[in-house]
Design a protein around this motif. Structure first.
Motif, mmCIF file in Angstrom:
data_model
loop_
_atom_site.group_PDB
_atom_site.id
_atom_site.type_symbol
_atom_site.label_atom_id
_atom_site.label_comp_id
_atom_site.label_asym_id
_atom_site.label_seq_id
_atom_site.Cartn_x
_atom_site.Cartn_y
_atom_site.Cartn_z
ATOM 1 N N GLY B 279 0.800 -1.216 0.000
ATOM 2 C CA GLY B 279 0.000 0.000 0.000
ATOM 3 C C GLY B 279 0.837 1.272 0.000
ATOM 4 N N ASN B 280 2.083 1.171 -0.453
ATOM 5 C CA ASN B 280 2.929 2.364 -0.545
ATOM 6 C C ASN B 280 2.738 3.094 -1.866
ATOM 7 O OD1 ASN B 280 4.040 1.986 1.958
ATOM 8 N ND2 ASN B 280 5.748 0.756 1.194
ATOM 9 N N VAL B 281 2.253 2.358 -2.858
ATOM 10 C CA VAL B 281 1.883 2.972 -4.134
ATOM 11 C C VAL B 281 0.411 2.655 -4.312
ATOM 12 C CG1 VAL B 281 2.105 2.741 -6.630
ATOM 13 C CG2 VAL B 281 4.150 2.919 -5.220
ATOM 14 N N VAL B 282 -0.417 3.702 -4.353
ATOM 15 C CA VAL B 282 -1.849 3.442 -4.227
ATOM 16 C C VAL B 282 -2.629 3.679 -5.515
ATOM 17 C CG1 VAL B 282 -1.872 3.863 -1.751
ATOM 18 C CG2 VAL B 282 -2.310 5.753 -3.321
ATOM 19 N N SER B 283 -1.940 3.931 -6.635
ATOM 20 C CA SER B 283 -2.674 3.944 -7.898
ATOM 21 C C SER B 283 -1.728 3.619 -9.035
ATOM 22 C CB SER B 283 -3.348 5.303 -8.136
ATOM 23 O OG SER B 283 -2.405 6.259 -8.599
ATOM 24 N N SER B 288 -6.380 -1.486 -19.827
ATOM 25 C CA SER B 288 -7.482 -2.223 -19.207
ATOM 26 C C SER B 288 -7.044 -3.612 -18.741
ATOM 27 C CB SER B 288 -8.626 -2.359 -20.209
ATOM 28 O OG SER B 288 -8.167 -2.994 -21.389
ATOM 29 N N TRP B 289 -6.115 -4.208 -19.475
ATOM 30 C CA TRP B 289 -5.661 -5.561 -19.147
ATOM 31 C C TRP B 289 -4.891 -5.610 -17.826
ATOM 32 C CZ3 TRP B 289 -0.766 -4.132 -18.931
ATOM 33 C CH2 TRP B 289 -0.347 -3.144 -19.823
ATOM 34 N N ALA B 290 -4.518 -4.433 -17.315
ATOM 35 C CA ALA B 290 -3.708 -4.403 -16.094
ATOM 36 C C ALA B 290 -4.492 -4.894 -14.884
ATOM 37 C CB ALA B 290 -3.191 -2.992 -15.840
ATOM 38 N N ALA B 291 -5.830 -4.937 -15.007
ATOM 39 C CA ALA B 291 -6.634 -5.466 -13.907
ATOM 40 C C ALA B 291 -6.152 -6.867 -13.543
ATOM 41 C CB ALA B 291 -8.108 -5.496 -14.315
ATOM 42 N N ALA B 292 -5.869 -7.679 -14.575
ATOM 43 C CA ALA B 292 -5.420 -9.053 -14.330
ATOM 44 C C ALA B 292 -4.084 -9.068 -13.599
ATOM 45 C CB ALA B 292 -5.313 -9.807 -15.657
ATOM 46 N N ILE B 293 -3.205 -8.099 -13.905
ATOM 47 C CA ILE B 293 -1.898 -8.041 -13.251
ATOM 48 C C ILE B 293 -2.064 -7.709 -11.775
ATOM 49 C CG2 ILE B 293 0.303 -6.785 -13.174
ATOM 50 C CD1 ILE B 293 0.163 -6.530 -16.173
ATOM 51 N N LEU B 294 -2.951 -6.747 -11.487
ATOM 52 C CA LEU B 294 -3.193 -6.389 -10.082
ATOM 53 C C LEU B 294 -3.763 -7.580 -9.321
ATOM 54 C CD1 LEU B 294 -4.756 -2.822 -10.415
ATOM 55 C CD2 LEU B 294 -2.496 -3.410 -9.517
ATOM 56 N N GLU B 295 -4.754 -8.242 -9.915
ATOM 57 C CA GLU B 295 -5.372 -9.387 -9.255
ATOM 58 C C GLU B 295 -4.340 -10.461 -8.949
ATOM 59 O OE1 GLU B 295 -8.977 -9.301 -12.265
ATOM 60 O OE2 GLU B 295 -9.125 -11.046 -10.935
ATOM 61 N N GLY B 296 -3.427 -10.664 -9.908
ATOM 62 C CA GLY B 296 -2.452 -11.738 -9.751
ATOM 63 C C GLY B 296 -1.343 -11.399 -8.766
ATOM 64 N N ASN B 297 -1.013 -10.101 -8.639
ATOM 65 C CA ASN B 297 0.166 -9.751 -7.855
ATOM 66 C C ASN B 297 -0.106 -9.106 -6.514
ATOM 67 O OD1 ASN B 297 2.676 -10.349 -9.565
ATOM 68 N ND2 ASN B 297 1.240 -9.456 -11.011
ATOM 69 N N ALA B 298 -1.332 -8.657 -6.319
ATOM 70 C CA ALA B 298 -1.654 -8.090 -5.005
ATOM 71 C C ALA B 298 -2.973 -8.695 -4.520
ATOM 72 C CB ALA B 298 -1.734 -6.564 -5.084
ATOM 73 N N ASP B 300 -3.945 -9.898 -1.841
ATOM 74 C CA ASP B 300 -4.406 -9.551 -0.497
ATOM 75 C C ASP B 300 -5.166 -8.230 -0.455
ATOM 76 O OD1 ASP B 300 -3.200 -11.809 0.296
ATOM 77 O OD2 ASP B 300 -1.397 -10.846 1.115
ATOM 78 N N THR B 301 -5.060 -7.455 -1.528
ATOM 79 C CA THR B 301 -5.742 -6.162 -1.536
ATOM 80 C C THR B 301 -7.086 -6.257 -2.254
ATOM 81 O OG1 THR B 301 -4.630 -5.528 -3.574
ATOM 82 C CG2 THR B 301 -3.563 -4.889 -1.512
ATOM 83 N N ALA B 302 -7.550 -7.485 -2.518
ATOM 84 C CA ALA B 302 -8.804 -7.667 -3.251
ATOM 85 C C ALA B 302 -9.937 -6.912 -2.588
ATOM 86 C CB ALA B 302 -9.149 -9.156 -3.334
ATOM 87 N N GLY B 303 -10.770 -6.307 -3.423
ATOM 88 C CA GLY B 303 -11.939 -5.606 -2.899
ATOM 89 C C GLY B 303 -11.697 -4.150 -2.582
ATOM 90 N N THR B 304 -10.415 -3.747 -2.547
ATOM 91 C CA THR B 304 -10.119 -2.365 -2.151
ATOM 92 C C THR B 304 -9.854 -1.464 -3.351
ATOM 93 O OG1 THR B 304 -7.755 -2.769 -1.989
ATOM 94 C CG2 THR B 304 -9.054 -3.156 -0.006
ATOM 95 N N TRP B 305 -9.854 -2.037 -4.553
ATOM 96 C CA TRP B 305 -9.493 -1.258 -5.725
ATOM 97 C C TRP B 305 -10.722 -0.734 -6.455
ATOM 98 C CZ3 TRP B 305 -4.474 -0.138 -7.306
ATOM 99 C CH2 TRP B 305 -3.462 -0.790 -6.597
ATOM 100 N N ALA B 306 -10.480 0.284 -7.278
ATOM 101 C CA ALA B 306 -11.511 0.774 -8.183
ATOM 102 C C ALA B 306 -10.829 1.294 -9.436
ATOM 103 C CB ALA B 306 -12.325 1.881 -7.522
ATOM 104 N N ALA B 307 -11.593 1.496 -10.479
ATOM 105 C CA ALA B 307 -11.029 2.016 -11.725
ATOM 106 C C ALA B 307 -11.753 3.291 -12.129
ATOM 107 C CB ALA B 307 -11.142 0.971 -12.832
#
Lengths: 311, 458
Positions: B279-283, B288-298, B300-307
């Motif tokens: 959570g040191n970099v928060v955006s 659009s495909w980057a959603a999959a990268i976030l899901e795969g690499n963070a 534990d932060t599921a549910g806290t993101w928005a676009a």
């Protein structure tokens, strides 16, 4: 008796050589074939490639043409500030790494073979171990240790108030030198150990009888006899450092201090694989090979200037 | 003891030396596609082929680096008796995949179908590596988004079937923004204010990374500002990276960097992933495909993101940009089965079931014009859950509709990327103005194009 034997020997050898020409050819053939196919041919091909260039015209969206440009690629490469800077960079790297490497591996070898080291076999294996780690893996490993957010060491130092930035532009060469030293010092040490073990114990005994201490023995017996091996290790290291490639390639994504033309090999790699310009890459490779040739043979000339002088 | 060197040792070492110098070429030579003799894979297992009496199926090789795209290839094979496609997973194009394809084209034994980014299509044209497939797929033009289709059209001839684009949006940690009373910034002024608030909230926290390593990101920022770096004037390219639009963008980020409001670090690096997870970099502004990268690499932060859409230079607008354009499938010059290869490329990127698979494996924003039949765009439970229930595709539909479609990619785009990142790196590293990095890149590009014999002015 001896004279006749001496004159007869070459004739006999000549005769037997003629007789064995068939089997000899068969034995040498596999080596020659592979040597030509995988060593001579690629070099020739690279040199030929470096004399051509692929050019487009207009908007560059039509099929290109390949033309002979002579030394044009070489002129372009040598007039490119980035490439010349990369050559300068590996020379600086070489100046740091070569004395460090030779010094460390020589010290390790002398300590292990001093006869007083504890568990020399174990430590020989331990020092040699990093050489077994592939260069890419070693660089990745050290990459983690060099980045503050993933390095326990840097985090620990930071807590002590010491901020170390191994990948900043001022220190990145030293950080790379550290990886190379970690990887290869054990290997070079082993070569020196092998050479040390071939020195006859009688010499040490005689020196000791004459009253020589440990340092005097190292200075007057060990080092002079080790000289050819030290020269060998030095030349290895010179060539190896000029070809610096894997470490900067792997560390590049982690830092702003390593550009796509950080070392000549990296520049050639990027020209060929990112820029699809194998002609320029070939010219860079040939230039680098020539520089390595000049420096390694220059070094040999230097140390062998007057017959068999000590150093 | 009089020999200074141990000859075999020296020889071996020198062999090594010179071999390494020629390695690049050697690799380029051997980088040909490794024969398709083992293509009778399990996907063709349903062997009760009723109508395929016309002999063995045509065998094609498809090179791609999109993860899990084999699902779509399997779907094609299951639906076709006359064509059997074998997927060859290769390194991503800019990392060596393109070099492999181009070498194979030169050597005369390329794969039949390959993955090529819109940004690199001109490069492939320059190398003469794309087959003309107008006669095979030309009729399908209407099925695709116009600008994406046009990226594969050169001199009125079709050379690529578009797959997907990467419309850029902001992914942000909604929980952190909410906590600080911030909404997703809609203008760059708001972005600056948000960056300040976030920086002040915690000693290690930044709104985003300044990803000096990421040419497509820098280009998207310039593009969204209104820049047109490459335009065609008659028979010549005009290169302009010193225009006011690029400058205002560069100066904006310069201010963020100077005031320590963004973290200067490469994205998609270990360091950056660690910051993302902590959570040191928060955006992150990305495709659009980057959603999959976030899901795969963070995870534990599921549910806290928005676009959200990109911040705007003028309030109330919806200007967007694309990450490296997008990605297409091409038939490589030298393929022995151009018709079948073109058929495969078209099916893969227009069949609704296939496009749905492509979308869910993260290939990007579908290039087909009609999205109503694309299942995974309508409902993508895992992705939506990661974004706290938000249908992020609504956001990217708006972004995709607002990409500046007149942007042109030049030949030698790899030179553009390496020069841009080298120059921006040097600027960040040496503290010189970012604006100068773009000017230096302009010079590099003009010189490189000129050296290639291509007409260019600046």
């Amino acid at each position: 008796m001896t004279t006749t034997a001496r004159t007869a020997a070459p004739a006999a050898a000549r005769r037997s050589r003629t007789r064995h020409r068939g089997p000899l050819a068969v034995l040498v053939l596999p080596f020659t074939l592979f040597f030509v196919a995988f060593f001579v041919a690629p070099i020739v091909y690279a040199v030929v490639q470096s004399l051509f260039a692929v050019r487009s015209s207009g908007l560059g969206l039509g099929p290109p043409t390949r033309s002979f440009v002579g030394l044009g690629n070489y002129l372009q490469v040598l007039s490119s500030g980035d490439f010349v800077a990369s050559l300068g960079r590996v020379l600086v790297f070489s100046a740091i790494e070569v004395p460090l490497m030779v010094g460390v591996s020589l010290t390790l070898a002398l300590l292990l073979e001093s006869g007083r080291a504890r568990w020399p076999r174990l430590f020989r294996a331990v020092f040699f171990l990093p050489y077994g780690v592939p260069g890419v893996v070693a660089s990745l490993l050290w990459g983690f240790l060099y980045v503050p957010s993933t390095s326990p060491i840097l985090q620990g130092l930071d807590r002590l108030g010491l901020t170390v930035t191994p990948l900043a532009s001022g220190s990145v060469l030293l950080s790379i030198a550290n990886i190379a030293l970690w990887s290869f010092a054990g290997y070079n040490m082993l070569i020196l150990v092998a050479s040390l073990q071939s020195i006859s114990g009688d010499l040490y005994e005689a020196a000791r009888l004459d009253g020589a201490g440990d340092l005097a023995i190292i200075r007057h017996i060990t080092l002079p006899l080790l000289r050819p091996t030290v020269v060998l290790v030095t030349v290895f290291t010179i060539i190896g450092t000029l070809q610096l490639f894997v470490e900067p390639l792997v560390l590049r994504p982690l830092t702003s201090a390593i550009s796509s033309t950080f070392t000549p090999n990296l520049a050639a790699y990027n020209a060929a694989f990112a820029g699809n310009d194998s002609n320029t890459a070939a010219a860079m490779a040939v230039v680098l090979a020539l520089v390595a040739f000049v420096f390694s043979f220059g070094f040999l000339r230097l140390v062998n200037r007057k017959g068999n002088r000590a150093w | 003891m009089s020999h200074p060197l141990n000859p075999p040792g020296r020889r071996r070492r020198r062999t090594l030396a010179v071999t390494a110098t020629t390695l690049a070429l050697g690799l380029a030579l051997t980088a040909c596609s490794g024969g398709g003799d083992s293509s009778s894979s399990s996907s063709g297992g349903g062997s009760d082929d009723t109508g395929a009496a016309s002999g063995a199926p045509v065998e094609l090789i498809y090179q791609s680096w999109v993860p899990n795209i084999d699902q779509a290839v399997d779907a094609f094979n299951a639906a076709h008796d006359d064509i059997e496609v074998t997927l060859e997973t290769i390194t991503a194009g800019p990392d060596g995949g393109y070099a492999k394809m181009l070498s194979a084209v030169q050597a005369g034994n390329p794969a039949d179908v390959a993955q090529v980014g819109y940004d690199s299509l001109p490069d492939f044209m320059t190398a003469g590596a794309l087959a003309d497939i107008t006669d095979h797929v030309g009729d399908a033009e209407g099925d695709f988004t116009a600008w994406q289709w046009q990226s594969g059209v050169f001199a009125d001839r079709v050379h690529a079937v578009p797959q997907a684009s990467g419309p850029v949006g902001q992914f942000y940690r909604k929980d952190v923004f909410d906590e600080l009373g911030l909404a997703a910034p809609t203008t760059w002024d708001e972005y600056y204010a948000a960056a300040k608030a976030i920086r002040a909230s915690s000693p290690d926290r930044y709104i985003a990374a300044f990803a000096y390593n990421q040419a497509p990101w820098l280009i998207a920022l310039a593009q969204q500002s209104g820049a047109q770096w490459f335009t065609v004037e008659g028979d010549s390219w005009k290169v302009d990276l010193t225009d006011p639009d690029t400058q205002r963008m560069a100066e904006f980020w310069q201010r963020l960097v100077d005031e320590d409001l963004v973290k200067v670090e490469p994205d998609l690096s270990n360091e950056w992933y660690a910051d993302l997870q902590a959570g040191n970099v928060v955006s992150w502004m990305s495709g659009s495909w980057a959603a999959a990268i976030l899901e795969g690499n963070a995870p534990d932060t599921a549910g806290t993101w928005a676009a959200a859409e990109m911040p705007q230079w003028t309030a109330g607008e919806h200007v967007s940009a694309s990450w490296g354009g997008g990605s297409a499938n091409v038939v490589l010059q030298g393929s022995a089965h151009v018709a079948e290869a073109a058929e495969f490329a078209l099916w893969l990127n227009s069949d609704p079931a296939s496009v749905s698979i492509l979308n869910s494996v993260g290939a990007g924003w579908p290039a087909v014009a009609d999205h109503s039949a694309i299942e995974s765009l309508q409902d993508d439970p895992d992705t939506f859950a990661f974004f706290g229930g938000q249908n992020i595709y609504d956001t990217f539909a708006v972004a995709d509709a607002n990409v500046d479609t007149s942007w042109k990619w030049p030949p030698l785009v790899s030179t553009l990327y390496s020069s841009l990142t080298d120059n921006v790196k040097a600027s960040v590293d040496g503290g010189t103005p970012l604006v100068d990095a773009f000017a230096a890149t302009e010079e590099d590009m003009v010189a490189a194009l000129d050296a290639k014999g291509i007409n260019v002015t600046s």
